[in-house]
Structure formats: structure tokens, C-alpha cells
Scaffold this motif. Structure first.
Motif, mmCIF file in Angstrom:
data_model
loop_
_atom_site.group_PDB
_atom_site.id
_atom_site.type_symbol
_atom_site.label_atom_id
_atom_site.label_comp_id
_atom_site.label_asym_id
_atom_site.label_seq_id
_atom_site.Cartn_x
_atom_site.Cartn_y
_atom_site.Cartn_z
ATOM 1 N N GLU A 66 44.686 30.282 40.759
ATOM 2 C CA GLU A 66 45.617 31.336 40.340
ATOM 3 C C GLU A 66 45.344 32.663 41.039
ATOM 4 O O GLU A 66 46.048 33.646 40.805
ATOM 5 N N GLY A 67 44.313 32.714 41.886
ATOM 6 C CA GLY A 67 44.023 33.936 42.624
ATOM 7 C C GLY A 67 42.998 34.831 41.980
ATOM 8 O O GLY A 67 42.661 35.884 42.523
ATOM 9 N N ASN A 68 42.476 34.435 40.819
ATOM 10 C CA ASN A 68 41.450 35.231 40.142
ATOM 11 C C ASN A 68 40.077 34.773 40.640
ATOM 12 O O ASN A 68 39.271 34.191 39.908
ATOM 13 N N HIS A 98 40.364 36.855 46.810
ATOM 14 C CA HIS A 98 40.550 38.097 46.052
ATOM 15 C C HIS A 98 41.201 39.159 46.944
ATOM 16 O O HIS A 98 42.102 39.885 46.492
ATOM 17 N N GLU A 101 44.817 38.433 47.149
ATOM 18 C CA GLU A 101 45.500 38.778 45.905
ATOM 19 C C GLU A 101 45.770 40.274 45.833
ATOM 20 O O GLU A 101 46.831 40.711 45.374
ATOM 21 N N CYS A 104 48.728 40.945 48.080
ATOM 22 C CA CYS A 104 49.979 40.502 47.454
ATOM 23 C C CYS A 104 50.434 41.460 46.358
ATOM 24 O O CYS A 104 51.634 41.608 46.109
ATOM 25 N N SER A 105 49.463 42.098 45.709
ATOM 26 C CA SER A 105 49.769 43.046 44.641
ATOM 27 C C SER A 105 50.023 44.453 45.158
ATOM 28 O O SER A 105 50.165 45.393 44.361
ATOM 29 N N LEU A 153 48.091 33.817 52.286
ATOM 30 C CA LEU A 153 48.511 34.339 50.992
ATOM 31 C C LEU A 153 49.123 33.261 50.103
ATOM 32 O O LEU A 153 49.457 33.537 48.953
ATOM 33 N N ARG A 158 45.006 28.649 48.641
ATOM 34 C CA ARG A 158 44.267 28.704 47.378
ATOM 35 C C ARG A 158 43.867 27.303 46.922
ATOM 36 O O ARG A 158 42.768 27.094 46.414
#
Length: 215
Positions: A66-68, A98, A101, A104-105, A153, A158
């Protein structure tokens, strides 16, 4: 190798052997509820202590997927304290998740700071330089998902890192890093390649699980 694969078709396969392959797949991929139902229906015994381990691996796997990645790193260090210290490639890949992520954010400043503190040390090792350059190049694009490095990405990357992490945790626990099903498919592919080399390229088509399941 003068062997015709059709000679093996009449060989009976025991249900227990099939069940063992399925059990290995369920344990490997952390399908806890399915495993419990499967063992209940077949009467097979669950591997000792596997449920607790599966739950931990499942959480780690899903956090990474989930990218965490930072949470995945934290839980991995709790479960296998020396794993990431020994496996620098895997540690780099998790840190890069990370970073991706953050990109992406649209948290580019935070991404740059993270890269300077956590990723930059890997730049001292030549094999990481090219990949570091690809990740840093993402900062140059307003829409990094449309850049030439867009695959860094995506879900596929992932998934790749999450799978590698799961296999590493299994190996660290002295468990097979690949399920029996995966090893059987790998062996089938190699055998078909050897048969093709022995009898000619057009004699035996390369093995495709997807095509086999459709047949």
C-alpha cells in the motif's frame, strides 16, 4: 534426453501431495482464513506456529504493497531485527517505496529531504547509483506518473518489493522462500526448455501457466 512428457500422464498423483502444494501456497501468501478452512476440510495439520507468523507477514506485506514502507520497515525490524541490515538491496527498495509515495502525494520538499537523509548514503555504492538517479529524476516532472520512470510509482513495483520482502522474511525464518507451486512451475519451465533444446525448438512450446489453465 529421450523423453516424451506424455509418458508421465498416467502416473497417479496422491491427494495428499496436491494438498501439500496448496497448503504451501496458502502459507507463503498469508491466506490465513483460507488456510484454516482448507486444513479443516482436508484434515491436514497446520505447520507449527504458522498462523502467528502469517499474520505478522501479512501485515508487513500489505503495508509495503500500500506504499506505507516505513511501517513495513518498522514491523520487519521487530520480526527479524537483523534482516534489513544484512539485505541492503531490500532496505534500499523499501526506502525507495516511501520516496515514491511522497512524490505521488506531491510532497516534493519532504521527498527531497528524505532522499538526502536516507537514500543518499546508498549513492556511495555503484550498483545503486543508476536507480537513485531515476528516482531523483521524478522530482523534475510536474506529473511524475507520466515521466519515463513512471513504473517506479506503480503497483507492479510495489508488488515486486513486497514479494521480495515476504520471501526474505521466510528465508530468515528458515522457511522456503518460494512456495511449492512456484517451484513446480519453475521446474516445468526448465524441463520444457531442455526438451525443446533436445528435440528442436518447435517440438515443445514454452510452458505457459495461463495457456495451460485455459486448455
Amino acid at each position: 534426453m529421450d523423453v516424451d512428457p506424455r509418458q508421465y500422464e498416467p502416473i497417479p498423483i496422491k491427494d495428499t501431495d496436491v494438498h501439500a502444494v496448496v497448503l504451501s501456497y496458502l502459507v507463503h501468501n498469508c491466506f490465513k482464513e483460507t488456510l484454516e478452512s482448507f486444513t479443516s476440510c482436508t484434515g491436514m495439520k497446520q505447520p507449527s506456529g504458522c498462523l502467528e507468523d502469517m499474520e505478522k507477514r501479512k501485515r508487513i506485506f500489505h503495508f509495503a504493497l500500500e506504499g506505507n514502507a516505513l511501517k513495513a520497515i518498522e514491523l520487519t525490524e521487530e520480526l527479524a531485527p537483523d534482516l534489513l541490515e544484512k539485505n541492503k538491496d531490500l532496505h534500499f527498495d523499501l526506502l525507495s517505496l516511501h520516496f515514491a509515495e511522497l512524490i505521488c502525494s506531491k510532497r516534493c520538499t519532504e521527498a527531497l529531504e528524505f532522499a538526502q537523509s536516507k537514500l543518499a548514503p546508498f549513492g556511495k555504492v555503484q550498483k545503486y547509483v543508476e536507480k537513485l538517479e531515476d528516482f531523483m529524476a521524478l522530482l523534475a516532472y510536474e506529473e511524475p506518473e507520466k515521466s519515463p520512470m513512471f513504473q517506479l510509482l506503480g503497483l507492479e513495483y510495489r508488488q515486486q518489493v513486497s514479494d521480495s520482502l515476504n520471501r526474505a522474511i521466510l528465508a530468515n525464518s528458515n522457511l522456503p522462500s518460494y512456495s511449492a507451486m512456484e517451484r513446480l512451475i519453475q521446474q516445468t519451465i526448465v524441463v520444457r526448455q531442455l526438451l525443446s533444446q533436445e528435440h528442436g525448438k518447435d517440438t515443445f512450446a514454452p510452458f505457459s501457466l495461463r495457456d495451460y489453465l485455459k486448455s
